[in-house]
Design a protein around this motif. Structure first.
Motif, short mmCIF file in Angstrom:
data_model
loop_
_atom_site.label_atom_id
_atom_site.label_comp_id
_atom_site.label_asym_id
_atom_site.label_seq_id
_atom_site.Cartn_x
_atom_site.Cartn_y
_atom_site.Cartn_z
N UNK A 187 34.61 12.53 80.20
CA UNK A 187 33.48 13.10 79.45
C UNK A 187 32.94 14.33 80.16
N UNK A 188 32.76 14.26 81.47
CA UNK A 188 32.09 15.34 82.20
C UNK A 188 32.85 16.67 82.11
N UNK A 189 34.17 16.63 82.21
CA UNK A 189 34.92 17.88 82.19
C UNK A 189 34.82 18.59 80.84
N UNK A 190 35.12 17.93 79.71
CA UNK A 190 34.98 18.68 78.45
C UNK A 190 33.53 19.07 78.16
N UNK A 201 25.63 13.74 84.53
CA UNK A 201 25.24 12.46 83.92
C UNK A 201 26.44 11.81 83.25
N UNK A 202 27.25 12.63 82.59
CA UNK A 202 28.47 12.12 81.97
C UNK A 202 29.47 11.62 82.99
N UNK A 203 29.51 12.27 84.13
CA UNK A 203 30.42 11.86 85.19
C UNK A 203 30.06 10.46 85.69
N UNK A 240 34.14 19.42 71.90
CA UNK A 240 33.35 18.33 71.32
C UNK A 240 34.23 17.12 71.07
N UNK A 241 35.38 17.34 70.46
CA UNK A 241 36.31 16.25 70.17
C UNK A 241 36.74 15.55 71.47
#
Length: 109
Positions: A88-91, A79-81, A6-7
């Motif tokens: 963002x997408x990886x975590x 979507x984050x990617x 999350x962080x």
């Protein structure tokens, strides 16, 4: 690990946007200027090539791993990617994967 992921999602969104939003406020969506700055130096090209290859690797990993584990809705991090990037997408995917594995483990016990 869920808290760590999350962080990392928060940091992976805030840090890139801390640079992009001021640029966007100053220049608007000036795609030719953006392309010019991306190609401005060999170091910039190197960084962008690394990001693009990492994004491709992440897409392949998310597809293979989500199918292997039977994860539903594993496409959300895509979507984050496209809205932020790999940061963002990886975590986000790893968080979803961790939750999926925890739920599977809870069903077994």
């Amino acid at each position: 690990m869920q808290g760590v992921y999350w962080l990392l999602c928060v940091l992976g969104t805030m840090l890139p946007y801390a640079s992009f939003i001021p640029w966007l406020a100053e220049h608007g969506l000036a795609l030719p200027l953006m392309w010019q700055q991306i190609m401005a130096s060999p170091l910039a090209v190197f960084a962008w090539a690394d990001v693009l290859v990492s994004a491709l690797v992440l897409l392949v990993f998310m597809r293979v791993e989500s199918r292997r584990l039977g994860m539903a809705q594993a496409w959300w991090p895509v979507l984050g990617l496209f809205s932020v990037g790999v940061s963002l997408a990886l975590p986000w995917f790893l968080l979803m994967r961790e939750r999926h594995l925890a739920a599977r483990k809870a069903q077994v016990h």
